[in-house]
Write a protein that holds these residues in place. Structure first.
Motif, mmCIF file in Angstrom:
data_model
loop_
_atom_site.group_PDB
_atom_site.id
_atom_site.type_symbol
_atom_site.label_atom_id
_atom_site.label_comp_id
_atom_site.label_asym_id
_atom_site.label_seq_id
_atom_site.Cartn_x
_atom_site.Cartn_y
_atom_site.Cartn_z
ATOM 1 N N VAL A 1 0.471 10.723 7.030
ATOM 2 C CA VAL A 1 1.713 9.957 7.230
ATOM 3 C C VAL A 1 2.644 10.144 6.038
ATOM 4 O O VAL A 1 2.193 10.462 4.932
ATOM 5 C CB VAL A 1 1.366 8.450 7.446
ATOM 6 N N TYR B 1 -8.578 -0.749 7.607
ATOM 7 C CA TYR B 1 -7.347 -1.083 8.322
ATOM 8 C C TYR B 1 -7.717 -1.484 9.762
ATOM 9 O O TYR B 1 -8.459 -0.765 10.447
ATOM 10 C CB TYR B 1 -6.447 0.155 8.303
ATOM 11 N N SER C 1 4.347 7.590 4.942
ATOM 12 C CA SER C 1 4.564 6.239 4.404
ATOM 13 C C SER C 1 3.987 6.022 3.018
ATOM 14 O O SER C 1 4.625 5.384 2.178
ATOM 15 C CB SER C 1 3.903 5.196 5.321
ATOM 16 N N LYS C 2 2.760 6.482 2.790
ATOM 17 C CA LYS C 2 2.011 5.995 1.626
ATOM 18 C C LYS C 2 2.212 6.894 0.415
ATOM 19 O O LYS C 2 2.902 6.522 -0.516
ATOM 20 C CB LYS C 2 0.528 5.894 1.981
ATOM 21 N N SER D 1 -8.312 2.211 1.829
ATOM 22 C CA SER D 1 -7.661 0.916 1.590
ATOM 23 C C SER D 1 -8.553 -0.130 2.222
ATOM 24 O O SER D 1 -8.985 0.062 3.358
ATOM 25 C CB SER D 1 -6.281 0.871 2.250
ATOM 26 N N ASP E 1 -9.010 8.848 8.596
ATOM 27 C CA ASP E 1 -7.701 8.314 8.230
ATOM 28 C C ASP E 1 -7.459 8.716 6.778
ATOM 29 O O ASP E 1 -8.086 8.184 5.862
ATOM 30 C CB ASP E 1 -7.731 6.794 8.417
ATOM 31 N N VAL F 1 -4.402 8.744 5.143
ATOM 32 C CA VAL F 1 -2.996 8.455 4.825
ATOM 33 C C VAL F 1 -2.731 8.364 3.321
ATOM 34 O O VAL F 1 -1.585 8.449 2.901
ATOM 35 C CB VAL F 1 -2.466 7.190 5.556
ATOM 36 N N TYR F 2 -3.789 8.206 2.509
ATOM 37 C CA TYR F 2 -3.590 8.163 1.045
ATOM 38 C C TYR F 2 -3.957 9.483 0.379
ATOM 39 O O TYR F 2 -4.026 9.576 -0.844
ATOM 40 C CB TYR F 2 -4.408 7.016 0.428
ATOM 41 N N ASN G 1 -12.081 6.113 6.552
ATOM 42 C CA ASN G 1 -10.778 6.076 5.870
ATOM 43 C C ASN G 1 -10.995 6.518 4.422
ATOM 44 O O ASN G 1 -11.669 5.835 3.663
ATOM 45 C CB ASN G 1 -10.212 4.653 5.940
ATOM 46 N N ARG H 1 8.922 6.348 9.583
ATOM 47 C CA ARG H 1 7.970 6.213 10.685
ATOM 48 C C ARG H 1 7.570 7.605 11.191
ATOM 49 O O ARG H 1 7.680 7.911 12.383
ATOM 50 C CB ARG H 1 8.513 5.350 11.852
ATOM 51 N N GLY I 1 4.780 7.040 12.724
ATOM 52 C CA GLY I 1 3.878 6.471 11.725
ATOM 53 C C GLY I 1 2.436 6.796 12.051
ATOM 54 O O GLY I 1 2.121 7.429 13.070
ATOM 55 N N ALA I 2 1.554 6.340 11.150
ATOM 56 C CA ALA I 2 0.121 6.556 11.397
ATOM 57 C C ALA I 2 -0.377 5.632 12.507
ATOM 58 O O ALA I 2 -1.302 5.965 13.234
ATOM 59 C CB ALA I 2 -0.654 6.299 10.108
ATOM 60 N N GLN I 3 0.255 4.484 12.604
ATOM 61 C CA GLN I 3 -0.230 3.489 13.570
ATOM 62 C C GLN I 3 -0.195 4.031 15.003
ATOM 63 O O GLN I 3 -1.148 3.859 15.763
ATOM 64 C CB GLN I 3 0.643 2.221 13.442
ATOM 65 N N SER J 1 0.822 -1.213 0.000
ATOM 66 C CA SER J 1 0.000 0.000 0.000
ATOM 67 C C SER J 1 0.855 1.263 0.000
ATOM 68 O O SER J 1 0.319 2.362 -0.072
ATOM 69 C CB SER J 1 -0.913 0.004 1.225
HETATM 70 C C1 PLP Z 1 -5.517 3.068 6.098
HETATM 71 C C2 PLP Z 1 -4.229 2.950 6.872
HETATM 72 N N1 PLP Z 1 -4.091 3.620 8.022
HETATM 73 C C3 PLP Z 1 -2.962 3.553 8.753
HETATM 74 C C4 PLP Z 1 -1.903 2.777 8.329
HETATM 75 C C5 PLP Z 1 -0.642 2.725 9.157
HETATM 76 O O1 PLP Z 1 0.369 3.453 8.519
HETATM 77 P P1 PLP Z 1 1.894 3.370 9.000
HETATM 78 O O2 PLP Z 1 2.366 2.021 8.600
HETATM 79 O O3 PLP Z 1 2.599 4.410 8.279
HETATM 80 O O4 PLP Z 1 1.919 3.557 10.484
HETATM 81 C C6 PLP Z 1 -2.004 2.050 7.153
HETATM 82 C C7 PLP Z 1 -0.888 1.182 6.699
HETATM 83 O O5 PLP Z 1 -1.028 0.292 5.912
HETATM 84 C C8 PLP Z 1 -3.192 2.150 6.393
HETATM 85 O O6 PLP Z 1 -3.347 1.494 5.232
#
Ligand code: PLP
Length: 370
Positions: free
Chosen positions: A217, A110, A219-220, A160, A188, A190-191, A156, A228, A84-86, A26
């Motif tokens: 984030v 997620y 990351s994506k 995803s 959320d 993140v995309y 979200n 992170r 990170g987003a987590q 992702s």
């Molecule tokens: C919708 C969604 N939210 C949060 C996350 C967590 O992101 P990160 O891995 O950057 O902490 C992900 C990761 O796959 C995600 O797809």
């Protein structure tokens, strides 16, 4: 707190670094430090001059200013940087929710978005979506689900695993329902930034609603998962303070080199996004051609944003076994939809990586031999 295993993370943990072709990721193609440094001539000096002490709990002021500039009405002190987003999902849920609170969560999605409220003792109502309805969130379903103890709504978008993006009226209807009752709306995002047509980009929820919270984030969309670095944009000062109090028990502060590299990346965010969107567009075009050549073998709702789509191979009843077979025979790593929804018979496909074309070729050999 009794957290159940995170199905997606467990699935990838034992496969991601050994599979030959990752076809379900992702995140976008990862940038190297050298590639980032090439965007900013003074990057190496900035990294070498960095002091490796603790950093601000809320995040470095320069980084927060850069992040705030991605929004219309957000000030730097309304940003809290996370690992990170987590981590940000975890701190938000812990800061905002109490046992017995009612939380309505977009489904499938997620896992942590529903799992953390559940583990905190909240009553979670899943807000279902289906391929037959093009994965649309229906505000009428939300209206019926809201009750006197509803504390938060969690969505979200872009989504995803489906690549769904709401229309502006749908997002407005969700915000209005939250506002009528003063319910927190956690989005959320993140995309966000990966809308294939920039005119489809919606305002961030934090810009639309005073009790809206936006999650972002590196990351994506930016392809910098290893930094992170994620963040929460929260306009409610009391909630932001409680988020930081939770963070004192998780990471305290972010890593200084990561904050520095994230700041450099965001100074050039348009260049980074345009490379990544270009890659996704090319990979999606290749995938459409692949499907056109096999018109009866797959069903999908084409994504409108983000890096992923949910694709259903025809006639497959056990999607986990299907993914195992594909991996064994070809080295291509798909992600079974069961990690999002136990009843799913779809796979997640990821379009953000350079190796997509090779992976697709090997997947095609599997499909054509089966
Ligand atoms: C919708 C969604 N939210 C949060 C996350 C967590 O992101 P990160 O891995 O950057 O902490 C992900 C990761 O796959 C995600 O797809």
């Amino acid at each position: 707190m009794q957290l159940r295993p995170f199905r997606l993370e467990r699935y990838y943990d034992v496969r991601e670094f050994t599979a030959r072709y990752m076809m379900s990721a992702s995140d976008c193609e990862t940038w190297t430090v050298a590639e980032l440094a090439a965007l900013a001539p003074n990057a190496a000096d900035r990294l070498l001059a960095l002091s490796l002490g603790y950093t601000h709990t809320a995040g470095h002021p320069d980084l927060r200013a850069r992040i705030a500039s991605l929004y219309a009405h957000v000030q730097p002190d309304e940003i809290t940087v996370h690992a990170g987003a987590q981590e940000a999902v975890f701190t938000f849920m812990n800061a905002a929710l109490e046992p017995g609170d009612h939380v309505i969560v977009h489904h499938p999605a997620y896992q942590s978005l529903a799992e953390i409220p559940r583990a905190l003792g909240c009553n979670v109502t899943l807000w279902p979506t289906a391929a037959a309805e093009r994965w649309e969130l229906d505000p009428d379903v939300l209206r019926d689900a809201i009750g006197p103890r509803t504390r938060a709504i969690v969505i979200n978008t872009p989504h995803s695993p489906t690549g769904w993006l709401p229309s502006a009226p749908t997002l407005d209807a969700i915000v209005s329902l939250a506002r009528e009752r003063g319910i927190l709306l956690f989005s959320d995002e993140v995309y966000r930034g990966l809308e294939y047509d920039e005119r489809d980009r919606l305002p961030a929820v934090v810009d639309l609603y005073e009790h809206g919270v936006s999650l972002g984030v590196m990351s994506k969309a930016y392809g910098l998962a290893g930094l992170r670095i994620g963040w929460l944009a929260v306009r409610d000062g009391d909630l932001a303070r409680r988020v930081r109090q939770v963070k004192d028990y998780t990471t305290i502060c972010s890593s200084a080199p990561s904050e520095c590299l994230a700041t450099i990346a965001l100074e050039h965010h348009r260049d980074i996004l345009s490379r990544n969107i270009g890659l996704i567009r090319d990979n999606l075009a290749a995938f459409r051609a692949f499907l056109d050549a096999r018109p009866t073998q797959f069903a999908w709702v084409p994504p409108r944003a983000g890096t992923v789509a949910f694709v259903e191979p025809a006639g497959v009843t056990d999607i986990e076994r299907y993914c195992d077979l594909v991996l064994d025979r070809t080295g291509v790593l798909l992600l079974p939809g069961t990690v999002f929804d136990e009843t799913s018979s779809a796979v997640r496909i990821g379009f953000g990586r350079r190796s997509f074309g090779d992976a697709l070729e090997h997947f095609g050999e599997f499909v054509d031999q089966a």
